[in-house]
Design a protein around this motif. Structure first.
Motif, PDB file in Angstrom:
ATOM      1  N   ALA A   1       0.817  -1.221   0.000  1.00 37.83           N
ATOM      2  CA  ALA A   1       0.000   0.000   0.000  1.00 37.83           C
ATOM      3  C   ALA A   1       0.847   1.266   0.000  1.00 37.83           C
ATOM      4  O   ALA A   1       0.414   2.309  -0.491  1.00 37.83           O
ATOM      5  N   ASP A   2       2.066   1.185   0.543  1.00 29.97           N
ATOM      6  CA  ASP A   2       2.921   2.374   0.610  1.00 29.97           C
ATOM      7  C   ASP A   2       3.813   2.538  -0.617  1.00 29.97           C
ATOM      8  O   ASP A   2       4.724   3.356  -0.630  1.00 29.97           O
ATOM      9  N   GLY A   3       3.562   1.730  -1.652  1.00 27.27           N
ATOM     10  CA  GLY A   3       4.329   1.841  -2.883  1.00 27.27           C
ATOM     11  C   GLY A   3       5.568   0.979  -2.932  1.00 27.27           C
ATOM     12  O   GLY A   3       6.305   1.009  -3.928  1.00 27.27           O
ATOM     13  N   GLY A   4       5.811   0.203  -1.884  1.00 28.21           N
ATOM     14  CA  GLY A   4       6.953  -0.708  -1.870  1.00 28.21           C
ATOM     15  C   GLY A   4       6.589  -2.066  -2.449  1.00 28.21           C
ATOM     16  O   GLY A   4       5.626  -2.197  -3.209  1.00 28.21           O
ATOM     17  N   GLU A   5       7.379  -3.066  -2.082  1.00 29.79           N
ATOM     18  CA  GLU A   5       7.087  -4.404  -2.544  1.00 29.79           C
ATOM     19  C   GLU A   5       7.283  -5.393  -1.407  1.00 29.79           C
ATOM     20  O   GLU A   5       8.090  -5.179  -0.507  1.00 29.79           O
TER      21      GLU A   5
END
Length: 229
Positions: free
Chosen positions: A62-66
């Motif tokens: 959700a925070d744009g990471g993986e």
């Protein structure tokens, strides 16, 4: 807490003639390190069987990471979304080593292959069943301390990809940075770095910068005992 390991490989269940049939019907392709084999929301037209190298399967957060879901090597397969009727991939698959050699298998080719070699379908079912057990182990592992989660990941990698180096020791060249290892165990880079330090202090792991020696039986014992802490 069980050590997470993907030991059920598709190719190990196939006889030589079945493997030859697979290569004839589905010629292998090469991928460079860092190359995406497929991306999230690409069409799910093929599954891939790994012959050489390592592949990481990731999902966006959700925070744009993986989040790294799994690390796969020779004999493993991935991208089986079309078997459940999904039209799009829900993960990324990226080559971790140079090269990765994998055979793409579309649904028509899979049907052709299983018609000629029925044992392939049975082997596929056995591996998929083992993955359900692996997912259950991963869910259980999320409640363990980070050091135990890192230890479980290293034990799994050492068992699957490591080389025997003495009676109990495994030499492991790990193609993951601390940040990527953190994405695998669901933590942060700093916490994982500290966890590796704790494992070294206990004498379970030596080495650094992606090359480790691991006392596999002792590390397994530690990981198992963590569920009682």
């Amino acid at each position: 807490m069980p050590v997470i390991a993907q030991n059920q490989k598709l190719l190990q269940f196939l006889a030589p003639e079945e493997r030859n049939a697979l290569e004839r019907i589905c010629p292998p392709r090469k991928f460079k390190k860092g190359q995406a084999i497929y991306r999230y929301q690409d069409r799910a037209d093929d599954l891939f069987i790994v012959h050489e190298g390592k592949v990481k399967i990731t999902a966006p957060t959700a925070d744009g990471g993986e989040r790294i879901l799994s690390i796969l090597g020779p004999g493993d397969f991935f991208g089986e979304s079309f078997l459940s009727g999904q039209e799009r991939h829900t993960t990324d698959a990226v080559a971790m080593t140079e090269p990765v050699v994998a055979s793409p298998v579309c649904l028509d080719k899979m049907l052709e292959l299983t018609a000629k070699q029925p044992n392939v379908a049975l082997a596929l079912a056995r591996v998929l069943a083992s993955r359900v057990q692996e997912l259950e182990a991963q869910l259980e592992a999320t409640t363990a301390p980070v050091t135990a989660r890192v230890g479980g990941a290293l034990a799994s990698f050492a068992e699957r990809f490591g080389e025997q180096n003495g009676t109990n020791m495994r030499k492991l060249k790990l193609d993951l940075t601390h940040e990527e290892l953190a994405a695998f165990v669901g933590s942060t880079r700093v916490t994982v770095t500290n966890a590796l330090g704790e494992l070294r202090d206990m004498g379970l792991v030596t080495g650094t910068r992606g090359e480790y020696e691991i006392d596999l039986p002792a590390l397994r014992d530690y990981v198992d005992s963590a569920s009682f802490i």
